[in-house]
Design a protein around this motif. Structure first.
Motif, PDB file in Angstrom:
ATOM      1  N   LYS A 268      41.083  38.975  49.498  1.00 17.10           N
ATOM      2  CA  LYS A 268      40.258  40.110  49.128  1.00 17.10           C
ATOM      3  C   LYS A 268      40.590  40.500  47.697  1.00 17.10           C
ATOM      4  O   LYS A 268      41.634  40.117  47.151  1.00 17.10           O
ATOM      5  N   TYR A 269      39.724  41.264  47.103  1.00 12.27           N
ATOM      6  CA  TYR A 269      39.881  41.668  45.708  1.00 12.27           C
ATOM      7  C   TYR A 269      41.259  42.288  45.456  1.00 12.27           C
ATOM      8  O   TYR A 269      41.971  41.895  44.519  1.00 12.27           O
ATOM      9  N   GLU A 270      41.648  43.233  46.311  1.00 15.00           N
ATOM     10  CA  GLU A 270      42.929  43.916  46.135  1.00 15.00           C
ATOM     11  C   GLU A 270      44.101  42.946  46.293  1.00 15.00           C
ATOM     12  O   GLU A 270      45.111  43.046  45.586  1.00 15.00           O
ATOM     13  N   GLU A 271      43.982  42.013  47.242  1.00 14.60           N
ATOM     14  CA  GLU A 271      45.044  41.013  47.446  1.00 14.60           C
ATOM     15  C   GLU A 271      45.177  40.123  46.220  1.00 14.60           C
ATOM     16  O   GLU A 271      46.296  39.780  45.795  1.00 14.60           O
TER      17      GLU A 271
ATOM     18  N   ARG B  58      30.236  45.077  47.091  1.00 13.90           N
ATOM     19  CA  ARG B  58      31.136  45.907  47.908  1.00 13.90           C
ATOM     20  C   ARG B  58      32.479  45.227  48.158  1.00 13.90           C
ATOM     21  O   ARG B  58      33.415  45.872  48.630  1.00 13.90           O
ATOM     22  N   GLU B  59      32.584  43.952  47.883  1.00 14.35           N
ATOM     23  CA  GLU B  59      33.851  43.217  48.021  1.00 14.35           C
ATOM     24  C   GLU B  59      33.904  42.180  46.902  1.00 14.35           C
ATOM     25  O   GLU B  59      33.381  41.073  47.051  1.00 14.35           O
TER      26      GLU B  59
ATOM     27  N   ASN C 202      40.842  32.859  50.198  1.00 19.43           N
ATOM     28  CA  ASN C 202      39.950  33.854  50.789  1.00 19.43           C
ATOM     29  C   ASN C 202      40.492  35.265  50.557  1.00 19.43           C
ATOM     30  O   ASN C 202      40.176  36.192  51.307  1.00 19.43           O
TER      31      ASN C 202
ATOM     32  N   GLU D  94      47.046  34.957  49.671  1.00 21.03           N
ATOM     33  CA  GLU D  94      46.967  35.806  50.864  1.00 21.03           C
ATOM     34  C   GLU D  94      47.649  35.178  52.074  1.00 21.03           C
ATOM     35  O   GLU D  94      47.877  35.845  53.088  1.00 21.03           O
TER      36      GLU D  94
ATOM     37  N   SER E 156      36.850  33.282  47.466  1.00 19.37           N
ATOM     38  CA  SER E 156      35.976  34.348  47.931  1.00 19.37           C
ATOM     39  C   SER E 156      35.124  34.851  46.770  1.00 19.37           C
ATOM     40  O   SER E 156      35.616  35.135  45.693  1.00 19.37           O
TER      41      SER E 156
ATOM     42  N   HIS F 111      30.940  40.101  45.463  1.00 20.53           N
ATOM     43  CA  HIS F 111      29.934  40.917  46.139  1.00 20.53           C
ATOM     44  C   HIS F 111      30.135  42.343  45.658  1.00 20.53           C
ATOM     45  O   HIS F 111      31.265  42.774  45.405  1.00 20.53           O
TER      46      HIS F 111
ATOM     47  N   GLY G 220      36.114  40.228  45.772  1.00 16.32           N
ATOM     48  CA  GLY G 220      36.755  38.952  46.066  1.00 16.32           C
ATOM     49  C   GLY G 220      37.610  38.412  44.940  1.00 16.32           C
ATOM     50  O   GLY G 220      37.941  39.110  43.968  1.00 16.32           O
TER      51      GLY G 220
END
Length: 380
Positions: A196-199, A224-225, A194, A170, A219, A222, A227
């Motif tokens: 995000k899931y999509e990254e 909702r995220e 760190n 990222e 990360s 979670h 990671g």
């Protein structure tokens, strides 16, 4: 020609009894014990009922017993090679830290030169560059002062020795960097990230094929995220894990196994210079660390590498995951060899492959280590 008799040979598919393993620099043949009289001039070693396993491969080790890759000298690298061979390791990637450029280059130069020398220990396969292309938020025990954006110029003179790079995709310039080295023989591993899931998934699509010390310094998952951990779970990349029971709760060994499958996981040590040392204060990447109660930490409590050995990692993972020994051994041999793309020559006991062999007992205490046909450790 040499031979090993009276042992239990661990192959990819079964454990063989009453066989003799014949080898020179490479594996020659596996024969019935009764057939040995047909062969002339075989130096037979009685392994006394111990297991005959493919040699262990550590993708990620900084140091052990007072030595560290970042010492930047031949004594350190050769000593690490020799010491870890007593723990069953037959090949490894000396791993650098996030430090100043001069120190990293000095270490890479030493690794490059050491590959050409006849070290009496585990084979040096190349270097693992852990940082400096990481995210400050998940730096772990890496030195924040030397973190930088990925750039090709930093590594262009070391493409022949670097075999793995841990990076945070990222960070700015990461995609350009990954695209620049996609045709090199270098494994790109997500870690200290760190994202995000999509990254993380996008980075996997762009060339990330592995994950460094899964669960740690990334990360977390979670609902909702998801990671980086979620991206590792929900993709086909390989991953490694520090199975010392400090970095990851041992019940997660089986969880990771169920999600990723037995062919996608490798065990690493991430050992630093305090490995195999008594409690006390030690250095890692220019920072103070302390061994206490079986783990090594910075002053703020952050885990700072480990003092794990690969034979203990294997025992821990086997004990808590429910894998049988034959399958568990692949996590320290065939699987890491596949990660590096060298499973045609290393990682399993097969005719024509390098004679990298580790002998151990039921408790996975190492009894002997053979590297490319040469006995480098013998405690039978």
């Amino acid at each position: 020609m040499k031979g090993l008799k009276n042992g239990k040979i661990i192959t990819k598919d079964e454990v063989l009894d009453n066989k003799v393993l014949l080898f020179d620099k490479e594996i020659i043949e596996i024969i019935d014990q009764e057939e040995i009289d047909r062969y002339d001039r075989v130096e037979l070693m009685d392994v006394k009922g111990n297991y005959i396993s493919p040699g262990f491969l550590d993708l990620h080790i900084h140091g052990i017993k007072g030595y560290d890759t970042m010492d930047g000298n031949y004594e350190a690298v050769s000593s690490i090679s020799n010491i870890i061979s007593k723990k069953g390791v037959t090949s490894f990637l000396p791993t650098t830290m996030t430090m100043d450029q001069e120190s990293i280059y000095k270490s890479l130069d030493v690794i490059k030169d050491s590959i050409k020398k006849n070290i009496q220990g585990a084979t040096i396969l190349g270097a693992h560059l852990e940082g400096p292309f990481i995210n400050e938020k998940y730096k772990g025990a890496q030195n924040v002062d030397y973190i930088q954006e990925p750039n090709y110029k930093f590594i262009e003179d070391y493409l022949d020795v670097i075999k793995m790079i841990t990076l945070a995709p990222e960070i700015k310039q990461s995609y350009e960097f990954m695209d620049r080295i996609k045709d090199e023989n270098i494994v790109l591993s997500i870690g200290h990230s760190n994202a995000k899931y999509e990254e993380a998934l996008e980075a996997i699509n762009k060339g990330i094929s592995h994950a460094t010390h899964t669960f740690n310094a990334m990360s977390s998952f979670h609902h909702r995220e998801p990671g980086v951990v979620g991206a590792v779970f929900n993709s086909d990349i390989t991953c490694d894990i520090i199975a010392d029971k400090f970095h990851v709760h041992p019940d997660n060994f089986d969880l990771l196994l169920k999600i990723k499958g037995r062919d996608k996981i490798s065990l690493i040590t991430d050992s630093m210079r305090a490995g195999c040392m008594k409690n006390g204060i030690y250095e890692l990447g220019g920072q103070k660390t302390t061994i206490k109660n079986g783990s090594v930490r910075l002053d703020d409590g952050t885990l700072a590498g480990s003092i794990l050995t690969l034979n203990l990692a294997l025992k821990n993972f086997k004990d808590y995951s429910g894998l049988d020994l034959m399958e568990a051994v692949k996590l320290v041999s065939l699987n890491p060899a596949k990660v590096l793309g060298i499973n045609d020559s290393k990682g399993s006991i097969e005719i024509g492959k390098d004679a990298d062999i580790t002998l151990f007992n039921d408790d996975i205490d190492i009894k002997a280590t053979i590297v490319e046909g040469e006995i480098v450790y013998n405690n039978l």
